[in-house]
Enzyme design. Structure first.
Site, PDB file in Angstrom:
ATOM      1  N   VAL A  14       0.810  -1.208   0.000  1.00  0.00           N
ATOM      2  CA  VAL A  14       0.000   0.000   0.000  1.00  0.00           C
ATOM      3  C   VAL A  14       0.851   1.269   0.000  1.00  0.00           C
ATOM      4  O   VAL A  14       1.985   1.278   0.491  1.00  0.00           O
ATOM      5  CB  VAL A  14      -0.941  -0.020   1.230  1.00  0.00           C
ATOM      6  CG1 VAL A  14      -0.137   0.115   2.524  1.00  0.00           C
ATOM      7  CG2 VAL A  14      -2.019   1.035   1.138  1.00  0.00           C
ATOM      8  N   LYS A  19       7.355   0.722   2.386  1.00  0.00           N
ATOM      9  CA  LYS A  19       8.143  -0.032   1.396  1.00  0.00           C
ATOM     10  C   LYS A  19       9.520   0.590   1.189  1.00  0.00           C
ATOM     11  O   LYS A  19      10.551  -0.096   1.297  1.00  0.00           O
ATOM     12  CB  LYS A  19       7.405  -0.063   0.048  1.00  0.00           C
ATOM     13  CG  LYS A  19       6.021  -0.639   0.070  1.00  0.00           C
ATOM     14  CD  LYS A  19       5.391  -0.604  -1.308  1.00  0.00           C
ATOM     15  CE  LYS A  19       5.203   0.784  -1.874  1.00  0.00           C
ATOM     16  NZ  LYS A  19       4.278   1.629  -1.061  1.00  0.00           N
ATOM     17  N   ASP A  39       8.933   3.686  -8.543  1.00  0.00           N
ATOM     18  CA  ASP A  39       8.635   5.099  -8.782  1.00  0.00           C
ATOM     19  C   ASP A  39       9.482   5.694  -9.905  1.00  0.00           C
ATOM     20  O   ASP A  39       9.116   6.726 -10.480  1.00  0.00           O
ATOM     21  CB  ASP A  39       8.853   5.915  -7.508  1.00  0.00           C
ATOM     22  CG  ASP A  39       7.747   5.707  -6.485  1.00  0.00           C
ATOM     23  OD1 ASP A  39       6.728   5.074  -6.830  1.00  0.00           O
ATOM     24  OD2 ASP A  39       7.910   6.161  -5.333  1.00  0.00           O
ATOM     25  N   TYR A 156       3.123  15.059  -3.451  1.00  0.00           N
ATOM     26  CA  TYR A 156       3.385  14.353  -4.699  1.00  0.00           C
ATOM     27  C   TYR A 156       3.467  15.346  -5.847  1.00  0.00           C
ATOM     28  O   TYR A 156       2.968  16.462  -5.768  1.00  0.00           O
ATOM     29  CB  TYR A 156       2.276  13.339  -4.976  1.00  0.00           C
ATOM     30  CG  TYR A 156       2.227  12.205  -3.987  1.00  0.00           C
ATOM     31  CD1 TYR A 156       2.953  11.042  -4.193  1.00  0.00           C
ATOM     32  CD2 TYR A 156       1.459  12.301  -2.828  1.00  0.00           C
ATOM     33  CE1 TYR A 156       2.923  10.002  -3.280  1.00  0.00           C
ATOM     34  CE2 TYR A 156       1.417  11.275  -1.905  1.00  0.00           C
ATOM     35  CZ  TYR A 156       2.154  10.127  -2.140  1.00  0.00           C
ATOM     36  OH  TYR A 156       2.116   9.104  -1.229  1.00  0.00           O
TER      37      TYR A 156
END
Length: 209
Positions: A14, A19, A39, A156
């Protein structure tokens, strides 16, 4: 393991689940290890392969098609086949707060001749060719409210629009999690109650070696 001197670790799950932090800590423990981050494989924002969500006037970045997964897979396979390490391994042991130092020392000593590759990203286990590469697989989950609390603290580019978490990030995560649970074997799951997943991974590394 596919090769006696190679260990490939997959870390997925998630958004905001831990992570990248976990992958970075593993990388610090093993200075010669290599990280591949999902990413780094997003298509440019103007790429026509993106899926546009009209009601949000925003791209859905939380699906496989927003990423060059074939390119990521090829890069991982190419690196694995190259017999390279990302840098010369130092004969020192890096200690991080909250971790078992004895466990870390055992791992460091036992992996001196092992190339460690870490692949992390929110949907790496949903791309079947890549899934077949991993020797160890880990998946981070979170309670919805905790996930949202963490997500709104992140910035972001492009930034989340109102409703993006509910319409895309969380919904797509649930779909991906269900697919992983149904189709991917030997996955270890973590959630917000796991205080130190790094030690679990280190023990698994010792066991598999």
């Amino acid at each position: 393991m596919s090769h006696s001197n190679l260990l490939v670790i997959g870390i997925s799950g998630v958004t905001c689940g831990g992570k990248t932090t976990t992958a970075s800590e593993i990388n610090k423990i093993f200075p010669g290890s290599k990280i591949f981050s999902q990413d780094d494989y997003f298509w440019p924002v103007n790429d026509p392969r993106h899926v546009w969500i009209p009601e949000l006037n925003h791209i859905n970045f939380d699906i496989l098609s927003s990423l060059d997964m074939e390119g990521m897979y090829n890069d991982v396979r190419r690196y694995i086949g190259s017999n390279k390490t990302s840098k010369t391994r130092k004969h020192t042991i890096n200690y991080l707060n909250g971790t078992d130092c004895d466990l870390r020392k055992q791992c460091f000593e036992k992996t001196k001749d092992v190339r460690i590759v870490i692949v992390e990203g929110f949907c790496i286990f949903n791309y079947r060719p890549l899934t077949e590469v991993f020797d160890l697989k880990y998946y981070f989950t979170l309670d919805r409210d905790e996930c949202y609390r963490r997500r709104v603290q992140r910035v972001y580019e492009p930034p989340d629009c109102p409703g993006y978490f509910e319409r895309c990030a969380w919904v797509e995560h649930l779909k991906q999690l269900e697919e992983v649970q149904e189709t991917v074997e030997n996955v270890v799951y973590f959630n917000e109650k796991n205080k130190n997943p790094v030690d679990t991974i280190l023990r698994d590394i010792l066991n598999i070696l």
